[in-house]
Design a protein around this motif. Structure first.
Motif, PDB file in Angstrom:
ATOM      1  N   THR A  98       0.874  -1.179   0.000  1.00  0.00           N
ATOM      2  CA  THR A  98       0.000   0.000   0.000  1.00  0.00           C
ATOM      3  C   THR A  98       0.909   1.226   0.000  1.00  0.00           C
ATOM      4  OG1 THR A  98      -1.925   1.043   1.057  1.00  0.00           O
ATOM      5  CG2 THR A  98      -0.264   0.133   2.525  1.00  0.00           C
ATOM      6  N   GLY A  99       0.292   2.399   0.066  1.00  0.00           N
ATOM      7  CA  GLY A  99       1.062   3.646   0.203  1.00  0.00           C
ATOM      8  C   GLY A  99       2.067   3.842  -0.909  1.00  0.00           C
ATOM      9  N   SER A 100       3.258   4.318  -0.521  1.00  0.00           N
ATOM     10  CA  SER A 100       4.245   4.707  -1.532  1.00  0.00           C
ATOM     11  C   SER A 100       4.710   3.515  -2.370  1.00  0.00           C
ATOM     12  CB  SER A 100       5.440   5.389  -0.865  1.00  0.00           C
ATOM     13  OG  SER A 100       6.125   4.488  -0.045  1.00  0.00           O
ATOM     14  N   GLY A 128      12.587  15.060   1.754  1.00  0.00           N
ATOM     15  CA  GLY A 128      11.356  14.248   1.740  1.00  0.00           C
ATOM     16  C   GLY A 128      11.636  12.773   2.008  1.00  0.00           C
ATOM     17  N   ASP A 129      12.575  12.469   2.899  1.00  0.00           N
ATOM     18  CA  ASP A 129      12.903  11.079   3.290  1.00  0.00           C
ATOM     19  C   ASP A 129      13.013  10.136   2.091  1.00  0.00           C
ATOM     20  OD1 ASP A 129      12.680  12.048   5.876  1.00  0.00           O
ATOM     21  OD2 ASP A 129      10.732  11.123   6.266  1.00  0.00           O
ATOM     22  N   PRO A 130      13.981  10.372   1.195  1.00  0.00           N
ATOM     23  CA  PRO A 130      14.023   9.535  -0.025  1.00  0.00           C
ATOM     24  C   PRO A 130      14.417   8.087   0.247  1.00  0.00           C
ATOM     25  CG  PRO A 130      15.978  10.919   0.120  1.00  0.00           C
ATOM     26  CD  PRO A 130      15.069  11.358   1.234  1.00  0.00           C
ATOM     27  N   ASP A 175       1.991  -2.261   7.421  1.00  0.00           N
ATOM     28  CA  ASP A 175       3.390  -1.814   7.318  1.00  0.00           C
ATOM     29  C   ASP A 175       3.686  -0.875   8.476  1.00  0.00           C
ATOM     30  OD1 ASP A 175       2.336   0.709   6.610  1.00  0.00           O
ATOM     31  OD2 ASP A 175       2.581   0.360   4.470  1.00  0.00           O
ATOM     32  N   PHE A 176       4.961  -0.565   8.673  1.00  0.00           N
ATOM     33  CA  PHE A 176       5.333   0.356   9.750  1.00  0.00           C
ATOM     34  C   PHE A 176       6.753   0.853   9.549  1.00  0.00           C
ATOM     35  CE2 PHE A 176       7.928  -2.729  12.173  1.00  0.00           C
ATOM     36  CZ  PHE A 176       7.426  -3.926  11.699  1.00  0.00           C
ATOM     37  N   LYS A 177       7.057   1.906  10.310  1.00  0.00           N
ATOM     38  CA  LYS A 177       8.385   2.528  10.238  1.00  0.00           C
ATOM     39  C   LYS A 177       9.088   2.390  11.580  1.00  0.00           C
ATOM     40  CE  LYS A 177       8.852   6.551  11.434  1.00  0.00           C
ATOM     41  NZ  LYS A 177       9.442   7.460  12.437  1.00  0.00           N
ATOM     42  N   PHE A 220      -6.019  10.536   8.623  1.00  0.00           N
ATOM     43  CA  PHE A 220      -5.656  11.952   8.497  1.00  0.00           C
ATOM     44  C   PHE A 220      -5.172  12.249   7.073  1.00  0.00           C
ATOM     45  CE2 PHE A 220      -1.962  14.943   8.796  1.00  0.00           C
ATOM     46  CZ  PHE A 220      -2.692  16.108   8.983  1.00  0.00           C
ATOM     47  N   ARG A 221      -4.243  11.399   6.581  1.00  0.00           N
ATOM     48  CA  ARG A 221      -3.681  11.635   5.246  1.00  0.00           C
ATOM     49  C   ARG A 221      -4.787  11.713   4.196  1.00  0.00           C
ATOM     50  NH1 ARG A 221      -0.260   7.119   6.726  1.00  0.00           N
ATOM     51  NH2 ARG A 221       1.773   7.845   7.447  1.00  0.00           N
ATOM     52  N   LYS A 222      -5.789  10.810   4.318  1.00  0.00           N
ATOM     53  CA  LYS A 222      -6.813  10.695   3.271  1.00  0.00           C
ATOM     54  C   LYS A 222      -8.123  11.357   3.662  1.00  0.00           C
ATOM     55  CE  LYS A 222      -4.937   6.215   1.838  1.00  0.00           C
ATOM     56  NZ  LYS A 222      -4.914   6.057   0.390  1.00  0.00           N
TER      57      LYS A 222
HETATM   58  N1  UDP Z   1       5.973   6.083   7.848  1.00  0.00           N
HETATM   59  C1  UDP Z   1       6.246   6.876   8.948  1.00  0.00           C
HETATM   60  N2  UDP Z   1       6.960   8.021   8.783  1.00  0.00           N
HETATM   61  C2  UDP Z   1       7.441   8.422   7.582  1.00  0.00           C
HETATM   62  C3  UDP Z   1       7.152   7.619   6.448  1.00  0.00           C
HETATM   63  C4  UDP Z   1       6.403   6.466   6.622  1.00  0.00           C
HETATM   64  O1  UDP Z   1       5.866   6.547  10.070  1.00  0.00           O
HETATM   65  O2  UDP Z   1       8.116   9.458   7.500  1.00  0.00           O
HETATM   66  C5  UDP Z   1       5.194   4.856   8.008  1.00  0.00           C
HETATM   67  C6  UDP Z   1       3.777   4.981   7.449  1.00  0.00           C
HETATM   68  O3  UDP Z   1       2.879   5.356   8.455  1.00  0.00           O
HETATM   69  C7  UDP Z   1       3.505   3.578   6.972  1.00  0.00           C
HETATM   70  C8  UDP Z   1       4.869   3.027   6.563  1.00  0.00           C
HETATM   71  O4  UDP Z   1       5.820   3.841   7.249  1.00  0.00           O
HETATM   72  O5  UDP Z   1       3.000   2.797   8.030  1.00  0.00           O
HETATM   73  C9  UDP Z   1       5.125   3.044   5.092  1.00  0.00           C
HETATM   74  O6  UDP Z   1       4.867   4.312   4.588  1.00  0.00           O
HETATM   75  P1  UDP Z   1       4.969   4.650   3.014  1.00  0.00           P
HETATM   76  O7  UDP Z   1       6.386   4.478   2.583  1.00  0.00           O
HETATM   77  O8  UDP Z   1       3.949   3.883   2.273  1.00  0.00           O
HETATM   78  O9  UDP Z   1       4.744   6.177   2.985  1.00  0.00           O
HETATM   79  P2  UDP Z   1       3.516   7.083   2.666  1.00  0.00           P
HETATM   80  O10 UDP Z   1       2.599   6.322   1.780  1.00  0.00           O
HETATM   81  O11 UDP Z   1       2.972   7.377   4.017  1.00  0.00           O
HETATM   82  O12 UDP Z   1       4.182   8.247   2.002  1.00  0.00           O
END
Ligand code: UDP
Length: 263
Positions: A98-100, A128-130, A175-177, A220-222
């Protein structure tokens, strides 16, 4: 433990010094940001819930032998933690796409990955956290090979433990960070890698196992609404709806302000 001056203020947390050089205080704010700071809001009560949820998850991990920065929760918004030199690499662990990941590679939303996928992002708000490769990490000395080996191993164990914990309460850990740091181990007389930062609905994607309803920061994001209610639901299912969180006192309402910065 005396609270000293502010050492660092991030998007969702503040770090304060203490009278012990090895310890700092981590304060959870109500601020939420997304899309590299373009979307901002104050979500009342979020800091209280993340403090409590992160405490619970980190304590559960340490009971399974994972070393973390957490010493103890001090109050509704603060934790006493070990001071660590944060490795400037965010570790993303994914179980479902999902997500990025879906955006970057065109992978179908919700695809179950054959095994947990680890990604590395360079911690830099300006950039932007590449996404980076493992060779970037070594080339620019963000961490060495042994540290990354430890971090990978820990991340997969953390994923196993958390996946099980959430499964038991009918939540999919999508997923998680994670963030890791180097902290001084007195007994070993050397630095060691410990889990740092937080694990909360701000840093995880959590879906209800049956309905796939999002119970995390994607609300929040969506703009899905019911952000606090979803974080509360996670806390409730974990059995830790904070006893001292007087719901009447903490106004769990809608975001009080949502601002969009122009690009
Ligand atoms: N995530 C986070 N901090 C960040 C980037 C991502 O906590 O700076 C978490 C986000 O909540 C998700 C997972 O990491 O659970 C993967 O995020 P993704 O790379 O899909 O990023 P996004 O779609 O949020 O840009």
């Amino acid at each position: 433990m005396n609270k000293g001056k502010k050492i660092y203020e991030g998007k969702a947390k503040i770090i304060y010094a203490t009278n012990d050089k090895q310890l700092v205080i981590q304060h959870f704010k109500d601020d939420a940001t997304a899309f590299n700071n373009l979307k901002k809001a104050k979500i009342e009560g979020k800091g209280v819930l993340n403090n409590r949820i992160s405490e619970h998850l980190l304590l559960s991990l340490s009971q399974c032998g994972i070393k973390t920065h957490l010493i103890k929760r001090l109050n509704m918004r603060e934790q006493l933690i070990k001071k660590a030199e944060i490795i400037p690499v965010e570790i993303i662990v994914r179980n479902l796409a999902t997500g990025s990941l879906t955006k970057r590679l065109g992978i179908t939303e919700g695809t179950i990955l054959s095994k947990p996928l680890i990604e590395y992002c360079y911690k830099s708000d300006d950039l932007g956290d590449p996404l980076v490769s493992i060779d970037h990490i070594f080339e620019f000395n963000w961490a060495d090979r042994k540290e990354i080996e430890t971090i990978n191993e820990l991340s997969l164990r953390i994923n196993d433990i958390l996946t099980g914990m959430f499964k038991a309460i009918n939540i999919k850990l999508v997923d998680f960070k994670l963030e890791f740091g180097r902290a001084w181990n007195k007994d070993k007389d050397k630095n060691e890698i410990i889990l740092a930062d937080e694990i909360s609905p701000d840093t995880c994607r959590l879906w209800d196992a049956k309905t796939e309803k999002k119970l995390d920061k994607d609300r929040f994001r969506k703009d899905l609404g019911n952000i606090i209610q979803s974080y509360q639901e996670v806390a409730r299912r974990l059995g830790i709806m904070p006893e001292e969180t007087n719901i009447k006192e903490v106004n769990f309402g809608k975001p009080t302000s949502v601002k969009f910065k122009k690009k």
